[in-house]
Write an enzyme that holds these catalytic residues in place. Structure first.
Site, short mmCIF file in Angstrom:
data_model
loop_
_atom_site.label_atom_id
_atom_site.label_comp_id
_atom_site.label_asym_id
_atom_site.label_seq_id
_atom_site.Cartn_x
_atom_site.Cartn_y
_atom_site.Cartn_z
N LYS A 172 0.86 -1.20 0.00
CA LYS A 172 0.00 0.00 0.00
C LYS A 172 0.88 1.23 0.00
O LYS A 172 2.00 1.15 0.51
CB LYS A 172 -0.91 0.00 1.23
CG LYS A 172 -1.78 -1.23 1.40
CD LYS A 172 -2.96 -1.25 0.46
CE LYS A 172 -3.68 -2.59 0.53
NZ LYS A 172 -4.82 -2.70 -0.35
N LYS A 198 2.64 -8.80 -1.86
CA LYS A 198 1.69 -8.90 -2.97
C LYS A 198 1.48 -7.57 -3.67
O LYS A 198 1.36 -6.54 -3.01
CB LYS A 198 0.35 -9.39 -2.41
CG LYS A 198 -0.77 -9.39 -3.39
CD LYS A 198 -2.06 -9.89 -2.76
CE LYS A 198 -3.20 -9.79 -3.73
NZ LYS A 198 -3.48 -8.42 -4.15
N ASP A 200 -1.00 -5.07 -5.66
CA ASP A 200 -2.44 -4.88 -5.52
C ASP A 200 -3.14 -5.15 -6.86
O ASP A 200 -2.48 -5.25 -7.90
CB ASP A 200 -2.76 -3.49 -4.97
CG ASP A 200 -3.85 -3.59 -3.90
OD1 ASP A 200 -4.78 -4.41 -4.09
OD2 ASP A 200 -3.79 -2.88 -2.89
N GLU A 201 -4.46 -5.25 -6.80
CA GLU A 201 -5.20 -5.69 -7.99
C GLU A 201 -5.06 -4.71 -9.15
O GLU A 201 -5.16 -5.11 -10.31
CB GLU A 201 -6.69 -5.90 -7.65
CG GLU A 201 -7.53 -4.67 -7.28
CD GLU A 201 -7.38 -4.26 -5.82
OE1 GLU A 201 -6.68 -4.96 -5.07
OE2 GLU A 201 -7.96 -3.22 -5.45
N HIS A 290 -6.36 -13.04 -7.85
CA HIS A 290 -7.06 -11.99 -7.10
C HIS A 290 -8.45 -11.85 -7.71
O HIS A 290 -8.57 -11.64 -8.92
CB HIS A 290 -6.29 -10.68 -7.20
CG HIS A 290 -6.82 -9.63 -6.29
ND1 HIS A 290 -6.18 -9.24 -5.14
CD2 HIS A 290 -7.97 -8.94 -6.33
CE1 HIS A 290 -6.90 -8.33 -4.53
NE2 HIS A 290 -8.00 -8.13 -5.23
N HIS A 323 -8.41 -15.70 -3.49
CA HIS A 323 -9.04 -14.86 -2.46
C HIS A 323 -10.45 -15.40 -2.19
O HIS A 323 -11.25 -15.52 -3.12
CB HIS A 323 -9.12 -13.41 -2.92
CG HIS A 323 -7.79 -12.73 -2.89
ND1 HIS A 323 -7.53 -11.66 -2.09
CD2 HIS A 323 -6.64 -13.02 -3.54
CE1 HIS A 323 -6.26 -11.30 -2.26
NE2 HIS A 323 -5.70 -12.10 -3.14
N LYS A 330 -12.94 -6.17 6.57
CA LYS A 330 -13.68 -4.98 6.12
C LYS A 330 -14.70 -5.31 5.02
O LYS A 330 -15.51 -4.47 4.66
CB LYS A 330 -12.69 -3.91 5.62
CG LYS A 330 -12.00 -4.25 4.29
CD LYS A 330 -11.01 -3.17 3.84
CE LYS A 330 -10.36 -3.56 2.52
NZ LYS A 330 -9.30 -2.66 2.08
C1 CAP Z 1 -6.66 -5.75 1.03
C2 CAP Z 1 -6.81 -5.55 -0.46
C3 CAP Z 1 -7.47 -6.71 -1.21
C4 CAP Z 1 -8.87 -7.09 -0.78
C5 CAP Z 1 -9.47 -8.14 -1.72
C6 CAP Z 1 -7.58 -4.27 -0.79
O1 CAP Z 1 -6.00 -4.71 1.66
O2 CAP Z 1 -5.53 -5.38 -1.01
O3 CAP Z 1 -7.51 -6.35 -2.55
O4 CAP Z 1 -8.83 -7.62 0.48
O5 CAP Z 1 -10.59 -8.69 -1.18
O6 CAP Z 1 -7.24 -3.67 -1.80
O7 CAP Z 1 -8.54 -3.97 -0.09
P1 CAP Z 1 -6.02 -4.58 3.27
P2 CAP Z 1 -10.87 -10.24 -1.22
O8 CAP Z 1 -5.37 -5.81 3.84
O9 CAP Z 1 -5.22 -3.34 3.55
O10 CAP Z 1 -7.46 -4.42 3.69
O11 CAP Z 1 -9.68 -10.93 -0.60
O12 CAP Z 1 -12.11 -10.42 -0.45
O13 CAP Z 1 -11.00 -10.60 -2.65
MG MG Z 2 -6.26 -4.95 -3.05
#
Ligand code: CAP
Ligand code: MG
Length: 449
Positions: A172, A198, A200-201, A290, A323, A330
């Site tokens: 992040k 990792k 991010d998406e 993801h 995932h 959250k």
């Molecule tokens: C988590 C995260 C993930 C989501 C995906 C975000 O960050 O990087 O992409 O958790 O959800 O962008 O929110 P945090 P899922 O750990 O800082 O919350 O795993 O349900 O697909």
């Molecule tokens: Mg993410």
């Protein structure tokens, strides 16, 4: 005849039962694909007609009888709606069970299967809403897929890590870091005790950081952290791109630099997923999936596709990490339903389990297992709940929960590793971690500043 059919149709009077798509006496064959749809017929539409219409529109039918039907062996090609019952406690909603013959789908192609099952039917006017709740894919069709490229058993052997969940973190902020600063986050997270970092998406190759820069700095950080800790480490390099050619190019560089893992987003689509899985299979690479975008069609309870169905398709299409939700973070999801998704990833035989949303037994014929990933607003303070909910075969991923630590990124990673190890130890000693967990965590926190 056509004008008649149109009138009937506009008046909501359907004839799919008469066309042969409703067969209440049908006994499904072991080789059939079985789907459970939750349907909400428009007012005045007979639910059995609606169920038959779902079978029709997702297999051979159009809105009227066509002459060319007689040129095919229509009995095998028609899907059969064989049961329709009101959904308990949800007025206006019905469960409709539909069976599809094995010959309807091309071997090894999720794209082909989904074009039938979720093709037209979700925008079909006589239904207010429709949701594909669960699917039983017959073992004969399962065997036409290669499944996860690596699988969780072989992944653990390659990493040489056993008897505990794996730990990860998403870098992040999601966007904006330069390659050099990005690499620093990776290094601190891995050195502090995480197994994986990792991408991010939504990080691909934007103006602030070209993908090659990211890969070079990240792998430099991975190599340094491995040398310092003596553990195998990884960082999921997101190879999602606009074309297959670009994805292959990125995957090749990841491999050349010594990465053990690449990552793709669900939004690349079924065919691209299967192609990348094949590449990973040939190159001994772990594939991280993801599920970006899934909430647009999995979240509403009366319309779309349940994530358990998506998870089944993804296990067959081939991914090693998926995932699957957390139930305590959250993002939306209740504990039992989320556990059902974990079963889809990890069971050899998915047993019917209604509280967990599993409506069918399904034999996976030993298809490799997928490592589920818990992420989304979780942190070390929930370690006892996460271990209690999901056991050992899971990757716990704390993005904000690592990089947001008051004393820095490395301290965040240390905190996660300490919390994990003390909780696994307590569980192995037979302690009730749900009760005693918070106290154990507090004590452990004192040992790591
Ligand atoms: C988590 C995260 C993930 C989501 C995906 C975000 O960050 O990087 O992409 O958790 O959800 O962008 O929110 P945090 P899922 O750990 O800082 O919350 O795993 O349900 O697909
Ligand atoms: Mg993410």
């Amino acid at each position: 005849q056509i004008t008649d059919a149109k009138k009937r149709y506009s008046a909501g009077v359907l004839k799919y039962k008469q066309m042969g798509y409703w067969m209440p006496d049908y006994v499904p064959k072991e080789t059939d694909t079985l789907c459970l749809f939750r349907i909400t017929p428009q007012d005045g539409v007979d639910p059995e007609e609606a169920a038959a219409a779902v079978a029709g529109e997702s297999s051979t039918a159009t809105w009227t009888v066509v002459w060319t039907d007689r040129l095919t062996a229509c009995d095998s090609y028609r899907a059969k709606a064989y049961k329709c019952e009101p959904v308990p406690g949800r007025p206006g909603e019905f469960f409709a069970w539909v069976a599809y013959d094995l010959i309807l789908f091309e071997e090894g192609s999720i794209a082909n299967m989904t074009a039938s099952l979720i093709g037209n039917v979700f925008s079909f006017k006589p239904l207010k809403a429709a949701r594909l709740e669960d699917i039983r894919i017959p073992v004969a069709y399962v065997k036409t897929f290669k499944g996860p490229p690596t699988g969780l058993v072989v992944e653990r052997e390659r990493l040489d890590k056993f008897g505990r969940p794996l730990l990860g973190a998403t870098t992040k902020p999601k966007l904006g870091l330069s390659g050099r600063n990005y690499g620093r986050v990776i290094y601190e997270g891995l050195k502090g005790g995480l197994d994986f970092m990792k991408d991010d998406e939504n990080i691909n190759s934007q103006p602030f950081m070209h993908w090659r820069d990211r890969f070079l700095y990240v792998m430099d950080a991975v190599n340094k952290a491995q040398a310092q800790t003596g553990e195998v480490k990884g960082s999921y390099l997101n190879i999602t791109a606009g074309t297959m050619e670009a994805m292959y190019e990125r995957a090749e560089l990841a491999k050349e630099l010594g990465s053990v893992v690449v990552m793709v987003d669900l939004v690349i689509g079924w065919t691209a997923i299967q192609s990348m899985a094949e590449w990973c299979r040939k190159n001994d690479m772990v594939m991280h999936m993801h599920r970006a975008g899934h909430g647009t069609y999995t979240r509403q309870k009366n319309h779309g596709v349940s994530f358990r169905v998506i998870a089944k398709w993804l296990r067959l299409a081939g991914c090693d990490h998926l995932h699957t939700g957390t139930a305590v973070g959250k993002l939306e999801g209740d504990p039992l339903t989320v556990q059902g998704y974990y079963n889809v990833c990890r069971d050899s035989y998915t047993k019917t389990d209604l509280p967990r949303g599993l409506f069918f037994d399904m034999d996976w014929a030993d298809t490799k297992k997928v490592m589920p990933v818990a992420s989304g607003g979780i942190h070390a303070g929930q370690m006892h709940q996460l271990i209690d909910l999901f056991g050992d075969d899971v990757i716990l991923q704390f993005g904000g929960g690592t990089i947001g630590h008051p004393q820095g990124i490395q301290a965040g990673a240390v905190a996660n590793r300490v919390a994990l190890e003390c909780m696994v130890k307590a569980r192995n000693e037979g302690k009730d971690i749900l009760q005693e967990g918070p106290e154990i965590l507090k004590k452990a926190a004192q040992t790591c500043g």
